[in-house]
Design an enzyme around this catalytic site. Structure first.
Site, mmCIF file in Angstrom:
data_model
loop_
_atom_site.group_PDB
_atom_site.id
_atom_site.type_symbol
_atom_site.label_atom_id
_atom_site.label_comp_id
_atom_site.label_asym_id
_atom_site.label_seq_id
_atom_site.Cartn_x
_atom_site.Cartn_y
_atom_site.Cartn_z
ATOM 1 N N GLU A 1 -6.127 -9.368 3.726
ATOM 2 C CA GLU A 1 -5.337 -8.639 4.731
ATOM 3 C C GLU A 1 -5.270 -9.507 5.979
ATOM 4 O O GLU A 1 -6.295 -9.776 6.607
ATOM 5 C CB GLU A 1 -5.939 -7.268 5.065
ATOM 6 C CG GLU A 1 -5.707 -6.250 3.973
ATOM 7 C CD GLU A 1 -6.091 -4.822 4.350
ATOM 8 O OE1 GLU A 1 -5.992 -4.467 5.543
ATOM 9 O OE2 GLU A 1 -6.496 -4.077 3.439
ATOM 10 N N GLU B 1 0.849 -1.194 0.000
ATOM 11 C CA GLU B 1 0.000 0.000 0.000
ATOM 12 C C GLU B 1 0.883 1.241 0.000
ATOM 13 O O GLU B 1 2.019 1.207 0.489
ATOM 14 C CB GLU B 1 -0.882 -0.037 1.268
ATOM 15 C CG GLU B 1 -1.799 1.155 1.410
ATOM 16 C CD GLU B 1 -2.900 0.954 2.449
ATOM 17 O OE1 GLU B 1 -2.847 -0.043 3.198
ATOM 18 O OE2 GLU B 1 -3.811 1.799 2.494
ATOM 19 N N TYR C 1 -6.766 -9.242 11.402
ATOM 20 C CA TYR C 1 -5.419 -9.045 11.931
ATOM 21 C C TYR C 1 -5.296 -9.686 13.311
ATOM 22 O O TYR C 1 -6.257 -9.688 14.091
ATOM 23 C CB TYR C 1 -5.122 -7.547 12.072
ATOM 24 C CG TYR C 1 -4.846 -6.864 10.745
ATOM 25 C CD1 TYR C 1 -3.581 -6.879 10.181
ATOM 26 C CD2 TYR C 1 -5.866 -6.230 10.049
ATOM 27 C CE1 TYR C 1 -3.323 -6.259 8.963
ATOM 28 C CE2 TYR C 1 -5.615 -5.603 8.821
ATOM 29 C CZ TYR C 1 -4.335 -5.626 8.292
ATOM 30 O OH TYR C 1 -4.068 -5.022 7.086
ATOM 31 N N GLN D 1 2.120 -6.192 5.633
ATOM 32 C CA GLN D 1 2.336 -5.846 4.243
ATOM 33 C C GLN D 1 3.750 -6.247 3.848
ATOM 34 O O GLN D 1 4.514 -6.656 4.695
ATOM 35 C CB GLN D 1 2.113 -4.363 4.046
ATOM 36 C CG GLN D 1 0.683 -3.927 4.352
ATOM 37 C CD GLN D 1 0.362 -2.526 3.833
ATOM 38 O OE1 GLN D 1 1.144 -1.897 3.138
ATOM 39 N NE2 GLN D 1 -0.823 -2.020 4.202
ATOM 40 N N ASN E 1 -12.386 -1.624 -0.988
ATOM 41 C CA ASN E 1 -11.619 -2.102 0.165
ATOM 42 C C ASN E 1 -12.315 -1.657 1.438
ATOM 43 O O ASN E 1 -12.629 -0.469 1.600
ATOM 44 C CB ASN E 1 -10.208 -1.506 0.162
ATOM 45 C CG ASN E 1 -9.469 -1.780 1.468
ATOM 46 O OD1 ASN E 1 -9.064 -2.913 1.742
ATOM 47 N ND2 ASN E 1 -9.333 -0.762 2.312
ATOM 48 N N GLU E 2 -12.581 -2.584 2.320
ATOM 49 C CA GLU E 2 -13.162 -2.267 3.630
ATOM 50 C C GLU E 2 -14.255 -1.209 3.497
ATOM 51 O O GLU E 2 -14.236 -0.172 4.183
ATOM 52 C CB GLU E 2 -12.072 -1.851 4.624
ATOM 53 C CG GLU E 2 -11.089 -2.972 4.885
ATOM 54 C CD GLU E 2 -10.181 -2.785 6.111
ATOM 55 O OE1 GLU E 2 -10.223 -1.725 6.739
ATOM 56 O OE2 GLU E 2 -9.445 -3.752 6.423
HETATM 57 O O1 AHR Z 1 -3.002 -2.636 6.251
HETATM 58 C C1 AHR Z 1 -3.293 -1.404 6.837
HETATM 59 C C2 AHR Z 1 -4.783 -1.041 6.720
HETATM 60 O O2 AHR Z 1 -5.544 -1.974 7.414
HETATM 61 C C3 AHR Z 1 -5.363 -1.079 5.338
HETATM 62 O O3 AHR Z 1 -5.134 0.098 4.640
HETATM 63 C C4 AHR Z 1 -6.825 -1.237 5.603
HETATM 64 O O4 AHR Z 1 -7.502 -1.864 4.554
HETATM 65 C C5 AHR Z 1 -6.857 -2.009 6.894
HETATM 66 O O5 AHR Z 1 -7.723 -1.468 7.813
#
Ligand code: AHR
Length: 523
Positions: free
Chosen positions: A328, A53, A273, A377, A200-201
């Site tokens: 992600e 990103e 995450y 990432q 995205n999201e």
């Molecule tokens: O990876 C960092 C951020 O986490 C990304 O930009 C977003 O899609 C997520 O919330």
């Protein structure tokens, strides 16, 4: 050996609770049996995807240094980073975000670089985005690495026309005005876009849309953001669930079930995450065993999520036509002291290598549904593969796990039987051992063995019924401590070592070091 009576008496007087756990169980043996007669799904190589990103030093310095840099580069792209990524056979890279994607206007990132407008990156530190790294630079980077494009289009602040134009610019072989512009910018032939993210999201930074509002948007974008090149297939991935929330999964899958001739998708995404809660507070260096155990346990929630969302998807799609793209994932920790806010810079430890292995194992076990995944990432951001500092580069423990797992790319999943045992710390309990196996494209049986216990080694008796193996060869990733890291000053504190396991008594026996990941092939 004769043991003095006094010593025996001392041992007898110790209650079991007083005997250190390591003394009781250091020599226990866990049999691991691979069943080659019941092959499962293909472990799609796309689950080893990366995410890059426009965030912090992920792109600028991490990938792009510019053609005039003293850092060795090819057309502005760092040679050391490309070589490292080639070695782990990166299958796809998701770009340009993330939250950044929903504020990205692609036309700012084409044409002569000195004429591109500087814009802002409000999500990530409010810094200037120079737009130097745009569509052509990204595609050049992919060519150099040998990876596929996973492009995320802007649904949050963009328009269907803007997205449609980008796709035409990228993919059409016909001599349209946009194709001619592409040719004038140096690329007459169409680019390949094998994977397209439709937003995205959108439940969060991508527009805070209700599931109903998003599915309406999805139909519009899935219709107009077309692939204009029938020779080169493209899979479209809708926004899906945020962790354990199921509303998007239900809404998108219900919409797909009732789709018309006018639109379609091939997948939905899941973001999860290892963080426990936002804002992230867990440290990436010098952390305790409490943190270690808690985050391993948190990582195992991935299994619950794959089951929860998989079950909903099965309801609408029992044939598993729609894939789940975990685009992600990774551990999200407190930022390193002294790094700018919004740059998401964290160290990467042996614990994080184990977190990577646990997640990859979960995807492999669900490979009939999970066919794309992207760790967050790739360089300098969150659970990165690579850190750069000017001309220096460091490979992280997580990078080494991706390297160890290369033989699992496109391999056929094989069931494995074992008693995992338990690693206990305070209130936390997690399975002590994890193991997956697969038949590689090289025809060999590959096994990955992870010992989560940070103190006790574990002995493994490895067997694969029907395979006459006289030895196993591979590599193991262990570290002086569970929180060991690689730094620019000591870049090889954590690195894989060769293991060569001989057969003894008809069995392959090997010892897994505490907090380690081992990958071997049976021979
Ligand atoms: O990876 C960092 C951020 O986490 C990304 O930009 C977003 O899609 C997520 O919330």
């Amino acid at each position: 050996m004769k043991i003095p009576k006094r010593a025996l008496l001392c041992v007898a007087l110790l209650s079991v609770a007083q005997i250190p756990l390591s003394a009781i169980a250091a020599d226990d043996v866990i049999p691991v049996g691979v069943d080659v007669t019941k092959p499962g799904a293909k472990i799609d190589r796309q689950i080893f995807g990366q995410f890059a990103e426009h965030l912090g030093r992920g792109i600028y310095e991490g990938i792009w240094v510019g053609p005039d840099s003293r850092i060795p580069n090819t057309r502005g792209i760092r040679n050391d980073v490309v070589a490292a990524l080639k070695a782990i056979k990166v299958p796809n890279v998701r770009w340009p975000g993330g939250c950044f994607a929903d504020e990205y206007h692609w036309k700012n990132g084409i044409g002569p670089r000195d004429k591109r407008p500087p814009t802002l990156n409000p999500n990530w530190g409010g810094v200037i985005e120079p737009n130097t790294f745009g569509t052509h630079e990204f595609m050049d980077f992919l060519d150099q690495v040998g990876a596929d494009a996973y492009l995320s289009i802007n649904i949050g602040s963009g328009t269907p026309a803007e997205a449609a134009d980008w796709l035409e610019y990228l993919t059409t072989p016909q001599p349209t005005a946009l194709q001619q512009q592409r040719a004038a910018n140096g690329h007459p032939a169409p680019f390949r876009v094998p994977i397209l993210g439709l937003g995205n999201e959108t439940w969060g930074c991508g527009g805070s849309m209700t599931p109903e509002y998003y599915t309406d948007q999805l139909k519009v974008y899935a219709r107009y953001a077309r692939n204009y090149n029938s020779q080169q297939p493209m899979r479209r991935i809708a926004v899906g669930p945020d962790g354990s929330h199921t509303e998007y999964t239900e809404a998108v899958m219900a919409a797909w079930k009732n789709k018309t001739w006018a639109w379609d998708i091939e997948g939905i995404s899941l973001h999860f995450y290892t963080v426990v809660k936002f804002p992230p507070t867990f440290k990436s260096v010098d952390f305790s065993e409490d943190d270690y155990a808690t985050l391993l346990k948190e990582t195992r929630r991935m299994y619950d999520l794959l089951k929860t969302h998989g079950d909903i998807m099965d309801k609408y799609d029992p044939e598993k036509k729609v894939l789940l793209s975990v685009d992600e994932w990774g551990v999200w920790l407190d930022k390193m002291p002294g790094t700018p806010d919004g740059f998401l810079e964290q160290q990467n430890s042996q614990r994080d290598a184990l977190i990577a292995a646990l997640n990859l194992n979960a995807f492999a076990r669900h490979s009939d549904r999970v066919r794309i995944a992207n760790i967050a990432q790739m360089v300098n951001v969150l659970q990165a593969m690579i850190f750069t500092r000017q001309e220096k580069m460091v490979l992280t423990p997580t990078y080494h796990v991706f390297h160890l797992y290369v033989p699992f790319q496109d391999a056929t999943f094989l069931p494995v039987k074992f008693e995992a045992g338990t690693y206990r710390h305070g209130d936390v309990e997690v399975p002590r051992v994890d193991a997956i196996a697969a038949k590689g494209t090289d025809g060999k049986v590959w096994v990955s063995l992870t010992n989560l216990d940070p103190v006790r080694p574990v002995n493994i008796d490895l067997q694969a019924a029907g395979v006459k193996a006289t030895r196993a060869r591979g590599q193991t990733l262990s570290a002086p401590r569970f929180n060991s890291v690689n730094t620019f000053e000591a870049p090889e504190t954590v690195k894989p070592k060769t293991v060569d396991v001989q057969a003894r008594g008809g069995k392959l026996s090997l010892k897994l070091a505490p907090a380690s990941v081992t990958v071997v092939a049976l021979e």
